[in-house]
Write an enzyme that holds these catalytic residues in place. Structure first.
Site, PDB file in Angstrom:
ATOM      1  CG  HIS A 237      -1.904  -1.036   1.374  1.00 17.24           C
ATOM      2  ND1 HIS A 237      -1.997  -1.845   2.479  1.00 17.24           N
ATOM      3  CD2 HIS A 237      -2.912  -1.421   0.550  1.00 17.24           C
ATOM      4  CE1 HIS A 237      -3.013  -2.685   2.334  1.00 17.24           C
ATOM      5  NE2 HIS A 237      -3.584  -2.456   1.168  1.00 17.24           N
TER       6      HIS A 237
ATOM      7  CE  LYS B 147     -13.046  -6.798   2.950  1.00 14.46           C
ATOM      8  NZ  LYS B 147     -12.433  -6.139   1.806  1.00 14.46           N
TER       9      LYS B 147
ATOM     10  NE  ARG C 296      -2.917  -7.284  -4.344  1.00 17.58           N
ATOM     11  CZ  ARG C 296      -3.707  -7.418  -3.306  1.00 17.58           C
ATOM     12  NH1 ARG C 296      -3.209  -7.729  -2.147  1.00 17.58           N
ATOM     13  NH2 ARG C 296      -4.998  -7.248  -3.417  1.00 17.58           N
TER      14      ARG C 296
ATOM     15  CB  SER D 167      -4.121  -6.599   4.726  1.00 19.59           C
ATOM     16  OG  SER D 167      -3.836  -5.334   4.201  1.00 19.59           O
TER      17      SER D 167
HETATM   18  P1  ADP Z   1      -9.730  -3.910  -0.673  1.00 20.06           P
HETATM   19  O1  ADP Z   1     -10.566  -4.674   0.295  1.00 20.06           O
HETATM   20  O2  ADP Z   1     -10.394  -2.687  -1.208  1.00 20.06           O
HETATM   21  O3  ADP Z   1      -9.096  -4.741  -1.762  1.00 20.06           O
HETATM   22  P2  ADP Z   1      -7.036  -3.696   0.361  1.00 20.06           P
HETATM   23  O4  ADP Z   1      -6.550  -2.950   1.558  1.00 20.06           O
HETATM   24  O5  ADP Z   1      -6.806  -5.158   0.317  1.00 20.06           O
HETATM   25  O6  ADP Z   1      -8.560  -3.322   0.246  1.00 20.06           O
HETATM   26  O7  ADP Z   1      -6.398  -3.065  -0.947  1.00 20.06           O
HETATM   27  C1  ADP Z   1      -6.547  -1.694  -1.233  1.00 20.06           C
HETATM   28  C2  ADP Z   1      -5.907  -1.404  -2.563  1.00 20.06           C
HETATM   29  O8  ADP Z   1      -4.507  -1.616  -2.465  1.00 20.06           O
HETATM   30  C3  ADP Z   1      -6.360  -2.328  -3.701  1.00 20.06           C
HETATM   31  O9  ADP Z   1      -6.381  -1.587  -4.898  1.00 20.06           O
HETATM   32  C4  ADP Z   1      -5.296  -3.382  -3.753  1.00 20.06           C
HETATM   33  O10 ADP Z   1      -5.187  -3.961  -5.038  1.00 20.06           O
HETATM   34  C5  ADP Z   1      -4.081  -2.542  -3.428  1.00 20.06           C
HETATM   35  N1  ADP Z   1      -3.013  -3.359  -2.867  1.00 20.06           N
HETATM   36  C6  ADP Z   1      -3.052  -4.173  -1.783  1.00 20.06           C
HETATM   37  N2  ADP Z   1      -1.863  -4.779  -1.580  1.00 20.06           N
HETATM   38  C7  ADP Z   1      -1.050  -4.338  -2.572  1.00 20.06           C
HETATM   39  C8  ADP Z   1       0.306  -4.618  -2.956  1.00 20.06           C
HETATM   40  N3  ADP Z   1       1.035  -5.508  -2.284  1.00 20.06           N
HETATM   41  N4  ADP Z   1       0.802  -3.985  -4.038  1.00 20.06           N
HETATM   42  C9  ADP Z   1       0.042  -3.125  -4.735  1.00 20.06           C
HETATM   43  N5  ADP Z   1      -1.241  -2.830  -4.452  1.00 20.06           N
HETATM   44  C10 ADP Z   1      -1.781  -3.422  -3.386  1.00 20.06           C
END
Ligand code: ADP
Length: 159
Positions: free
Chosen positions: A16, A40, A89, A127
């Site tokens: 992130h 969620k 990803r 995460s």
């Molecule tokens: P959501 O539930 O909206 O997917 P996340 O916190 O999992 O929430 O992800 C938020 C955003 O960050 C999404 O666009 C996700 O693809 C991106 N993201 C999460 N992890 C990574 C990573 N390792 N590299 C790049 N983008 C990421």
């Protein structure tokens, strides 16, 4: 241009942070928007997730951290955002992301969704995987900053 980077951030990881850094270098303003979704199940409360991101992004003048409820596109309109940024990803992210971006485009054609391809270092990182490893007492220091590592360990009762 104003960008919104929405997500659960439960908790924020280096993946992130890489996206936030890249957005901060390209957009006038970046709003990191933490989804406050009662349905969620999350490990960290909305307040905790917002405060962790604030701590880690305090060095940027153009990054703001907020939370939102309801439809992302309504929030984007309210904040006068030009762009919604999402990270991509693996191919597995693609189908859901495409569906969401087409849906948002239909509701509000002025707001574009832009995808940033994850840095190869973080393309496996989420995460959920961090939480799973932590729940078994595994090493997570390569995935999250030390302040976040401490908070995760406290949640899972690790030393
Ligand atoms: P959501 O539930 O909206 O997917 P996340 O916190 O999992 O929430 O992800 C938020 C955003 O960050 C999404 O666009 C996700 O693809 C991106 N993201 C999460 N992890 C990574 C990573 N390792 N590299 C790049 N983008 C990421």
């Amino acid at each position: 241009m104003i960008a919104i980077y929405p997500g659960s951030f439960d908790p924020i990881t280096y993946g992130h942070l890489d996206i936030i850094n890249r957005c901060a270098n390209k957009f006038t303003k970046v709003i990191v928007a933490v989804l406050n979704n009662q349905n969620k199940s999350v490990v960290f409360s909305t307040e905790e997730r917002v405060s962790m991101i604030k701590e880690l992004t305090s060095g940027y003048d153009n990054v703001q951290v907020d939370n939102f409820e309801g439809l992302l596109i309504d929030y984007a309109k309210k904040m006068k955002a030009d762009v919604i940024v999402r990270g991509l990803r693996a191919v597995s992210d693609y189908e859901y992301e495409m569906q969401m971006s087409l849906y948002n485009k239909q509701l509000c054609p002025e707001v574009e969704t832009m995808f940033l391809v994850s840095d190869t270092k973080y393309s496996y990182l989420s995460s959920s995987i961090v939480k799973e490893i932590a729940s078994y007492g595994g090493e997570i220091s390569n995935f999250v900053p030390s302040t976040i590592e401490e908070r995760i360990k406290a949640k899972y009762g690790c030393k």
